[in-house]
Write a protein that holds these residues in place. Structure first.
Motif, PDB file in Angstrom:
ATOM      1  N   GLY A  96       0.801  -1.219   0.000  1.00 56.99           N
ATOM      2  CA  GLY A  96       0.000   0.000   0.000  1.00 56.99           C
ATOM      3  C   GLY A  96       0.832   1.266   0.000  1.00 56.99           C
ATOM      4  N   ARG A  97       1.999   1.231   0.651  1.00 54.07           N
ATOM      5  CA  ARG A  97       2.839   2.420   0.751  1.00 54.07           C
ATOM      6  C   ARG A  97       3.753   2.612  -0.449  1.00 54.07           C
ATOM      7  NH1 ARG A  97       6.533   2.178   4.241  1.00 54.07           N
ATOM      8  NH2 ARG A  97       6.263   0.043   5.033  1.00 54.07           N
ATOM      9  N   PHE A  98       4.183   1.522  -1.076  1.00 47.42           N
ATOM     10  CA  PHE A  98       5.188   1.619  -2.129  1.00 47.42           C
ATOM     11  C   PHE A  98       4.625   1.467  -3.538  1.00 47.42           C
ATOM     12  CE2 PHE A  98       7.844   0.703   1.554  1.00 47.42           C
ATOM     13  CZ  PHE A  98       8.957   1.497   1.331  1.00 47.42           C
ATOM     14  N   SER A  99       3.326   1.329  -3.677  1.00 50.98           N
ATOM     15  CA  SER A  99       2.766   1.135  -5.011  1.00 50.98           C
ATOM     16  C   SER A  99       1.347   1.690  -5.081  1.00 50.98           C
ATOM     17  CB  SER A  99       2.752  -0.358  -5.367  1.00 50.98           C
ATOM     18  OG  SER A  99       1.697  -1.033  -4.704  1.00 50.98           O
ATOM     19  N   ASP A 100       0.814   1.656  -6.302  1.00 49.60           N
ATOM     20  CA  ASP A 100      -0.581   2.034  -6.505  1.00 49.60           C
ATOM     21  C   ASP A 100      -1.478   0.805  -6.572  1.00 49.60           C
ATOM     22  OD1 ASP A 100       0.188   0.969  -8.915  1.00 49.60           O
ATOM     23  OD2 ASP A 100      -0.542   2.637 -10.143  1.00 49.60           O
ATOM     24  N   ILE A 101      -0.931  -0.357  -6.226  1.00 49.59           N
ATOM     25  CA  ILE A 101      -1.725  -1.586  -6.213  1.00 49.59           C
ATOM     26  C   ILE A 101      -2.697  -1.519  -5.033  1.00 49.59           C
ATOM     27  CG2 ILE A 101      -1.643  -4.088  -5.915  1.00 49.59           C
ATOM     28  CD1 ILE A 101       1.179  -3.934  -7.233  1.00 49.59           C
ATOM     29  N   PRO A 102      -3.983  -1.652  -5.280  1.00 49.71           N
ATOM     30  CA  PRO A 102      -4.953  -1.504  -4.189  1.00 49.71           C
ATOM     31  C   PRO A 102      -4.930  -2.690  -3.231  1.00 49.71           C
ATOM     32  CG  PRO A 102      -6.081  -2.145  -6.200  1.00 49.71           C
ATOM     33  CD  PRO A 102      -4.635  -1.913  -6.576  1.00 49.71           C
ATOM     34  N   VAL A 103      -4.829  -2.396  -1.962  1.00 48.76           N
ATOM     35  CA  VAL A 103      -4.920  -3.407  -0.908  1.00 48.76           C
ATOM     36  C   VAL A 103      -5.919  -2.898   0.125  1.00 48.76           C
ATOM     37  CG1 VAL A 103      -2.591  -4.333  -1.208  1.00 48.76           C
ATOM     38  CG2 VAL A 103      -2.952  -2.380   0.309  1.00 48.76           C
ATOM     39  N   PRO A 104      -6.472  -3.786   0.942  1.00 45.90           N
ATOM     40  CA  PRO A 104      -7.411  -3.326   1.971  1.00 45.90           C
ATOM     41  C   PRO A 104      -6.742  -2.338   2.936  1.00 45.90           C
ATOM     42  CG  PRO A 104      -7.544  -5.700   1.696  1.00 45.90           C
ATOM     43  CD  PRO A 104      -6.351  -5.255   0.923  1.00 45.90           C
ATOM     44  N   GLU A 105      -7.522  -1.416   3.444  1.00 40.58           N
ATOM     45  CA  GLU A 105      -7.014  -0.461   4.438  1.00 40.58           C
ATOM     46  C   GLU A 105      -6.900  -1.167   5.788  1.00 40.58           C
ATOM     47  OE1 GLU A 105      -8.284   3.781   6.542  1.00 40.58           O
ATOM     48  OE2 GLU A 105      -9.135   3.220   4.589  1.00 40.58           O
ATOM     49  N   LEU A 106      -5.693  -1.183   6.327  1.00 36.29           N
ATOM     50  CA  LEU A 106      -5.423  -1.916   7.563  1.00 36.29           C
ATOM     51  C   LEU A 106      -5.857  -1.114   8.784  1.00 36.29           C
ATOM     52  CD1 LEU A 106      -1.894  -3.228   6.552  1.00 36.29           C
ATOM     53  CD2 LEU A 106      -4.048  -4.506   6.543  1.00 36.29           C
ATOM     54  N   CYS A 107      -6.310  -1.845   9.806  1.00 36.82           N
ATOM     55  CA  CYS A 107      -6.850  -1.192  11.000  1.00 36.82           C
ATOM     56  C   CYS A 107      -6.206  -1.663  12.292  1.00 36.82           C
ATOM     57  CB  CYS A 107      -8.361  -1.432  11.098  1.00 36.82           C
ATOM     58  SG  CYS A 107      -9.299  -0.823   9.704  1.00 36.82           S
ATOM     59  N   GLY A 108      -5.220  -2.549  12.213  1.00 35.48           N
ATOM     60  CA  GLY A 108      -4.566  -2.957  13.445  1.00 35.48           C
ATOM     61  C   GLY A 108      -4.204  -4.432  13.477  1.00 35.48           C
ATOM     62  N   LEU A 109      -3.061  -4.719  14.090  1.00 33.25           N
ATOM     63  CA  LEU A 109      -2.553  -6.082  14.245  1.00 33.25           C
ATOM     64  C   LEU A 109      -2.392  -6.387  15.724  1.00 33.25           C
ATOM     65  CD1 LEU A 109      -0.984  -8.691  13.201  1.00 33.25           C
ATOM     66  CD2 LEU A 109       1.074  -7.262  13.325  1.00 33.25           C
ATOM     67  N   GLU A 110      -2.805  -7.570  16.156  1.00 31.79           N
ATOM     68  CA  GLU A 110      -2.632  -7.985  17.547  1.00 31.79           C
ATOM     69  C   GLU A 110      -1.877  -9.311  17.574  1.00 31.79           C
ATOM     70  OE1 GLU A 110      -1.823  -7.925  20.751  1.00 31.79           O
ATOM     71  OE2 GLU A 110      -3.481  -6.470  20.838  1.00 31.79           O
TER      72      GLU A 110
END
Length: 354
Positions: A96-110
């Motif tokens: 998501g940060r290094f490309s324009d490839i669409p990925v889901p918007e992340l909301c948190g990892l536990e």
């Protein structure tokens, strides 16, 4: 094709709902509510996926958001020996940060297992349509019944172009050079993994066709390979297409991401389609480009050569054959462990090349 699934279901669905409700509330700094959790059944066989909406009050109004939770499986016979959800999360974040490839918007990892007993991460739900695994899209489902030939061509070609764009990313810049093992090529690392996987998945019983494939792969390793961060599970079933079917809304499932030759993703993409068509004695959906056309498109779009494609067809067949054998073992289909459609297709491909 048997629809038995090794994916664990949630035994205490209401308890899980309340714990997630509490975790999200704590992380967001406001009370949220979750009315119910649902588990999709059309895709995926190795993780637990939960779909739910959260609601909260803000500025005198009720607001809502649709989320997805991916949980590390916790069953007696999982599909894989270990699951690194943090790596999956890190790959999605980097894409998501290094490309324009669409990925889901992340909301948190536990990663602390004390809450649910397993690791999990959350992401916003992406609206769209996913080609079905159960039943495979070549056999039934919306791609068969609700799309035109032109739409199928577009979905396929758009997926291949997206995969090619992904392969152009710099894995070192993305921070994944840490996955390299000194003294071994990425392919050698993977072959070691799959040798160990065979022993683990078959619980010491061995696997004639899988071992035959691994022996051939060990003896015929390509030289001077390109290295990228491979998607690992590149296939139509891991793509959310926009509701209009005019493009891709999000690319999913990075649990098999690994450093390697990008041709392995291309071969897996084609081989998985062939498995659920040729492997099941079914025709491919009318309108899907040929595998030869797909290879040519990917070469042009990615800038890489597919000269090692035949090798990675066997590599794809070995991987999928062993995974399906594990699933058969885990679901009590003992007669199919070494005789499934996936193993039969691998043997067919081996006979062609050897």
């Amino acid at each position: 094709m048997d629809n038995a699934r090794p994916t664990p279901l949630i035994e205490d669905i209401d308890g899980t709902r309340r714990k997630l409700e509490s975790w999200i509330s704590s992380n967001r700094g406001r009370d949220v509510r979750i009315e119910e959790l649902s588990i999709p059944e059309a895709t995926g066989m190795s993780n637990v996926t939960l779909l739910f909406d959260i609601t909260w009050d803000e500025d005198g109004q009720q607001r809502s958001e649709s989320l997805v939770a991916r949980l590390q499986p916790a069953i007696e016979r999982p599909v894989f020996p270990d699951y690194d959800l943090s790596l999956q999360y890190e790959v999605m974040d980097a894409v998501g940060r290094f490309s324009d490839i669409p990925v889901p918007e992340l909301c948190g990892l536990e990663t602390d297992k004390s809450l649910l007993g397993v690791q999990f991460y959350l992401m916003k739900r992406t609206d769209g349509r996913i080609p079905t695994d159960m039943p495979p899209y070549n056999m039934d489902g919306w791609m068969m019944h609700e799309t035109s030939i032109e739409q199928r061509q577009h979905l396929w070609r758009t997926s291949v172009d997206t995969m090619a764009r992904y392969h152009q990313l710099d894995y070192q810049e993305m921070g994944f050079g840490k996955l390299l093992v000194p003294g071994k090529t990425p392919l050698q690392q993977q072959l070691v993994y799959w040798e160990n996987y065979l022993n683990w998945a078959l619980e010491g019983a061995g696997h004639d066709i899988g071992q035959r494939a691994l022996d051939w792969l060990q003896a015929n390793q390509p030289k001077e390979e390109s290295t990228v961060l491979c998607w690992g599970d590149a296939r139509l079933g891991n793509i959310i297409f926009k509701p209009s079917l005019e493009g891709i809304a999000a690319v999913l499932d990075w649990e098999m991401a690994v450093l390697g030759n990008p041709v392995q993703d291309l071969a897996w993409f084609n081989y998985l389609d062939a498995t659920f068509a040729e492997g099941l004695g079914m025709p491919r959906l009318e309108g899907l480009p040929t595998y030869e056309q797909t290879i040519a498109q990917w070469e042009q779009a990615s800038g890489f050569s597919a000269r090692d494609y035949a090798y990675y067809q066997i590599f794809a067949g070995m991987r999928f054959g062993l995974i399906m054998s594990r699933i058969m073992l885990a679901t009590g289909q003992d007669s199919e462990v070494q005789n499934s459609f996936a193993c039969q297709l691998l043997e067919k491909y081996l006979d062609r090349i050897i």
